[in-house]
Write an enzyme that holds these catalytic residues in place. Structure first.
Site: not given
Length: 381
Positions: A121, A171
């Site tokens: 990723k 977040e």
């Protein structure tokens, strides 16, 4: 006088003035001893309960943007009077770096790299440089953000350059209170839809998406790996849940733990986790090298951490996303997307468009004038 704000459902901090700035980079370990000395100097100077507030860059070898304020208070966000909506100068132009085709090319380059490396990723991002007709007012932008996005972590941090970092992050990287810690990583996103049925379907599809679930697992597995040695107990749910903002659906996992050593500070722990695969990639070191190769700009504070820590080590640090740096009549906005092997360049571009919408709506960006090869803010909102 410099004003710093960090708003949270847990605790909010308001600070003013600058007793001392700390630019020591987070990498290398010297920062935390320097912060401890700075807090002692503040206490010796008569500041009863000194704190540090500010931001750490994505690249932890770069200077930190932390300060010990002259005055600070911790308060309940619900007690904050509603911020008045202030007029903003109209947007006249916006430029994406990279542009759409170059960003999509970067996605294809990353995907091709996965077949020849151990990278699974990589988070690729872009800048949107927005020009206003007049001077940008950080207070007005913050007020608009807070009014339109009442949840999450709103922040306004004065920087050493005279610019200000303003944003609202969904977040939580790390909260610490005594021996208790919480981390709530987000990875895997879908754009909100205008009607209720389509919006619910978008959230449900995200929760079942193999691509997004895999992307999310890289993040939670890495945070688990880093926290297990530090914790007497750690609870990491096996499956994510949905978290929504005004613009996006996110896969979310709330991780809770009890530290073996409560003397570790919230900033030490946040720096231990940073950068997570949510903003960098997996494995971290290899993903960072790919980002350096593909991205045509320096992220600076974007995808870093922003928050505060008191002299007891308690505090809260959010991931620095949905944000912009404000200086003069220019605002630099940022957005990123997690790229995995089955990523689609068009979908990843659309994801960054959706994420930019949070800040663009705060600017009231509707239809700015643009030049050739420059996207409109309306298209990105």
């Amino acid at each position: 006088m410099a004003t710093s704000l960090f708003l949270s459902r847990h605790r909010s901090v308001r600070a003013s003035g600058v007793f001392e700035r700390i630019a020591t980079p987070a990498a290398g370990g010297a920062l935390h001893a320097e912060l401890a000395r700075a807090l002692l100097r503040a206490r010796d100077a008569g500041i009863a309960d000194p704190i540090v507030i500010g931001a750490i860059p994505f690249d932890t070898t770069q200077p930190s943007e932390l300060l010990v304020p002259e005055r600070s208070e911790i308060f309940d966000r619900d007690t904050l009077p509603q911020l008045a909506a202030l007029p903003l100068a109209p947007v006249v132009a916006s430029t994406s770096i990279p542009g759409e085709e170059r960003f999509k090319q970067g996605v294809r380059q990353a995907v091709a790299n996965f077949t020849h490396s151990e990278i699974r990723k990589a988070v690729l991002s872009r800048v949107l440089e927005v020009e206003l007709a007049g001077r940008a007012d950080p207070a007005a932008i913050f007020a608009s953000l807070a009014a339109q996005n009442p949840t999450g972590f709103q922040f306004r941090i004065p920087l050493a350059s005279g610019a200000e970092l303003v944003g609202v992050s969904p977040e939580l990287l790390l909260r610490k209170e005594g021996a208790q810690i919480v981390s709530n990583p987000l990875a895997g996103s879908a754009r909100r839809q205008p009607d209720a049925d389509s919006d619910a379907a978008a959230g449900g599809a995200l929760l079942q998406s193999p691509k997004d679930l895999r992307e999310h697992r890289y993040v939670t597995d890495d945070i688990r790996r880093l926290l297990v040695p530090l914790c007497a107990s750690l609870d990491v749910p096996e499956q994510p849940s949905l978290l929504s903002t005004n613009a996006m659906w996110h896969l979310s996992t709330r991780i809770e733990g009890t530290l073996r050593d409560p003397a570790q500070t919230s900033l030490q722990l946040a720096c231990h986790l940073h950068p997570t695969p949510a903003v960098c990639g997996y494995p971290t070191d290899l993903a960072r090298k790919l980002i350096d190769l593909v991205e045509p700009f320096d992220r600076g504070l974007f995808a870093g951490v922003v928050g505060w820590c008191d002299a007891h080590g308690n505090g809260e640090w959010a991931v620095t996303i949905r944000c912009g740096t404000v200086q003069g009549n220019t605002i630099r906005l940022f957005a990123g997307a997690g790229i995995v092997a089955d990523s689609c360049p068009e979908a990843e571009w659309a994801e960054t468009q959706g994420k930019l919408g949070t800040m663009l709506r705060a600017l009231g960006a509707a239809r700015p004038a643009v030049s050739a090869n420059v996207e409109t803010a309306a298209e990105a909102a």
